[in-house]
Design an enzyme around this catalytic site. Structure first.
Site, PDB file in Angstrom:
ATOM      1  N   SER A   1      11.859  -4.250   8.769  1.00  0.00           N
ATOM      2  CA  SER A   1      12.559  -3.427   7.793  1.00  0.00           C
ATOM      3  C   SER A   1      13.822  -2.757   8.327  1.00  0.00           C
ATOM      4  CB  SER A   1      11.610  -2.339   7.273  1.00  0.00           C
ATOM      5  OG  SER A   1      10.551  -2.916   6.544  1.00  0.00           O
TER       6      SER A   1
ATOM      7  N   ASP B   1       4.372  -6.087  -1.214  1.00  0.00           N
ATOM      8  CA  ASP B   1       4.983  -4.888  -0.666  1.00  0.00           C
ATOM      9  C   ASP B   1       3.983  -4.272   0.300  1.00  0.00           C
ATOM     10  OD1 ASP B   1       6.547  -2.538  -0.341  1.00  0.00           O
ATOM     11  OD2 ASP B   1       7.338  -2.833  -2.365  1.00  0.00           O
TER      12      ASP B   1
ATOM     13  N   HIS C   1       5.770   1.290  -5.530  1.00  0.00           N
ATOM     14  CA  HIS C   1       6.502   2.531  -5.259  1.00  0.00           C
ATOM     15  C   HIS C   1       7.083   3.152  -6.520  1.00  0.00           C
ATOM     16  CE1 HIS C   1       6.570   2.011  -0.805  1.00  0.00           C
ATOM     17  NE2 HIS C   1       6.485   0.735  -1.127  1.00  0.00           N
TER      18      HIS C   1
END
Length: 601
Positions: free
Chosen positions: A320, A357, A363
């Site tokens: 990430s 995810d 989210h």
């Protein structure tokens, strides 16, 4: 009967013989004269040198290698006296007897010794064993006349004062190889000389080495020195001062005591490396006198590869941490802006495949700030396809990724910042959209070095200037030039969006690094957890029960302080699991120690 004797004349006979004899005598004198003329005139210089060599001995005296200091002039690498056992080929009168003695007493490798003995110049010392003990010195000296070719040579030995600390920065010394001896830059080296093999030791070899001296003696019939005829004092190598701070480096070592990985602390204004560690480390003192076979096997068989500088030579998926590049590319291209919002239920579907995810519940509504704060994978899966791999590579390259940073030690790897052309050339396959999706979050074919990510982080902090990292600040009294940063072609507004997203990682309500806040030191950061092995869509990742070598890599990086950034810090823990949980605290501790305890200006 009367016998009459005829009188013979022998004079011509004797005259002929006399003439022959005189001719031979004259010829002999001519030959002798010619020989004397040949020796005294034509061969005068050669024979004079040979006669001189029979009574003159010249020995090389090794120069002290330049010392290495930290930024505060703390001595880190020095030279200490040492004794080497050497053989002078010219003086050896019984090679077999000498070899038998060396095998019996010093356990030398006979084949290696004979190979090097054949190759060495007859007047140059051949090092048989380095750093012999004082007892061995005495033993050899007591038998000097029994083995006239054997002598003890006093030489400076490299000593790394802090042991394993920053070993991959300093590097180590090793005996010059045959291939190196054939190269022009080593024309004044000889068999047995020690040279830098890695790190600063090899990068600054020409400064550190110094110039050897010599002592010329007149010797008697048994090679005992009678008097000193000439002496040239060796010139020590140039001292070097690093940008590295010993205290910070030592603290980094303590933090990584139980981890494998790497860390970099970099000045975002100059590119100076304040600390750089690769773990586990090794003790370069093992190489100072010739590493043993057992120690060498131990190092090369270690699964964590301590001899490899993980900060510059090991490439890993950044996970990430790469999202900041994908976000920059999207902002610059107009694919996304501050108001762009997505909402995925914890996964992203493309074709017949579901890309999960990290938060299985999703989210919720996500903009670019939240995508960084909470590290929302699905946001990048979705927009990564529109951005495209070539554009990710374009903007990644602007921040120094996928190429060597230019740090002043050799062996750096460029990593892989893939493009469609790269895959076709290296894999023989076309690029598929399914390749872009994992690449958008730093997985798939994307592999980079920790140092590259540190350079990228510094550029985000300093307004987009991609600096060339530097370990050495001074050679002697001469300050090394700071290479001006190359400005990334990014709008200040878009760069500020990335900076704000990194700030929210620490100070946002749901930031992945919110547990790292400190009451007096402000910071911005980004967590990353990079997969090592792929999982099936319905397979759960169980860190506790998975093989250690298959656990995720942990990353955390960022800069501090927020209002006037001074340092960028990048932490990588190999197979460390969660980036925020494992690498995050190491990041915070390094930042706080550097700015709060050391008060780095």
């Amino acid at each position: 009967m009367v016998v009459v004797h005829e009188e013979r004349n022998y004079q011509p006979f004797f005259q002929g013989r006399l003439l022959v004899l005189l001719s031979l005598i004259i010829l002999g004198f001519v030959v002798v004269g010619l020989r004397l003329w040949y020796i005294q005139v034509l061969q005068h210089e050669s024979l004079s040198s040979r006669a001189e060599s029979n009574r003159i001995r010249t020995y090389e005296t090794k120069a002290h290698r330049g010392k290495i200091f930290d930024r505060n002039n703390i001595l880190l690498v020095e030279n200490v006296p040492s004794y080497n056992l050497v053989v002078i080929k010219e003086n050896v009168d019984d090679l077999e007897k000498l070899v038998e003695f060396l095998i019996d007493r010093f356990h030398i490798d006979e084949r290696d010794f004979r190979d090097r003995y054949r190759a060495i110049n007859r007047f140059r010392p051949l090092t048989v064993k380095r750093d012999i003990s004082f007892e061995e010195v005495c033993y050899v000296e007591a038998r000097h006349y029994e083995y006239p070719g054997l002598r003890v040579e006093t030489v400076p030995k490299r000593h790394y004062i802090k042991g394993k600390m920053a070993a991959n920065v300093f590097g180590y010394l090793g005996e010059i190889s045959e291939s190196e001896l054939r190269r022009s830059e080593f024309s004044d080296y000889s068999v047995g000389d020690l040279i830098g093999k890695s790190g600063v030791e090899v990068a600054y070899e020409r400064f550190l080495r110094g110039t050897s001296g010599r002592v010329t003696y007149e010797v008697d019939a048994v090679n005992r020195p009678i008097r000193t005829i000439d002496e040239v004092t060796p010139v020590s190598g140039t001292d070097i001062r690093l940008a590295l701070d010993y205290r910070l480096q030592k603290y980094m070592d303590v933090l990584f005591k139980h981890y494998a990985g790497a860390a970099v602390v970099m000045d975002v204004r100059t590119g100076h490396i304040l600390a750089m560690g690769s773990y586990p480390s090794f003790d370069p003192n093992l190489f100072a006198t010739g590493i043993s076979r057992a120690d060498w096997q131990s190092l090369i068989s270690n699964k964590h590869h301590p001899l490899e500088n993980k900060a510059t030579r090991s490439i890993f998926p950044p996970g990430s941490y790469f999202k900041m590049i994908t976000a920059v590319a999207g902002l610059e291209m107009g694919v996304i802006d501050e108001k762009t919002v997505t909402n995925f239920p914890g996964y992203y579907e493309y074709g017949n495949r579901r890309y999960r995810d990290w938060n299985r519940g999703g989210h919720g509504a996500t903009d670019v700030y939240k995508s960084l704060e909470e590290s929302v994978d699905s946001f990048y899966y979705h927009y990564g396809l529109e951005i495209g791999i070539d554009n990710m590579a374009k903007y990644g390259s602007m921040f120094g990724l996928g190429r060597r940073t230019g740090i002043d030690i050799p062996g750096e790897k460029p990593g892989i910042l893939p493009t469609r052309a790269w895959k076709l050339e290296n894999r023989g396959e076309v690029w598929y959209p399914g390749d872009t999706i994992p690449a958008s979050i730093g997985q798939g074919y994307v592999t980079l070095t920790p140092l590259q990510l540190a350079v990228m982080t510094a550029a985000i902090a300093n307004g987009g200037y991609v600096l060339t990292p530097r370990l050495v600040s001074h050679v002697g009294e001469e300050e090394q030039l700071i290479v001006p940063g190359q400005q990334a072609d990014i709008s200040p507004r878009n760069l500020s969006i990335i900076q704000e997203g990194m700030r929210r990682v620490i100070y946002g309500e749901r930031g992945t690094g919110r547990h790292l806040r400190h009451p007096r030191v402000t910071m911005a950061g980004k967590s990353a957890t990079a997969q090592v092995i792929g999982l099936a869509p319905d397979e759960e990742y169980d860190e506790q029960n998975i093989y250690v070598g298959h656990r995720d890599h942990a990353w955390f990086g960022g800069y501090a302080p927020l209002d006037n950034p001074k340092i960028a810090v990048l932490v990588f823990v190999q197979n460390g699991g969660s980036g925020a949980r494992t690498a995050g605290p190491l990041f915070r501790d390094l930042v706080v120690y550097a700015l709060e305890e050391l008060k780095i200006p």
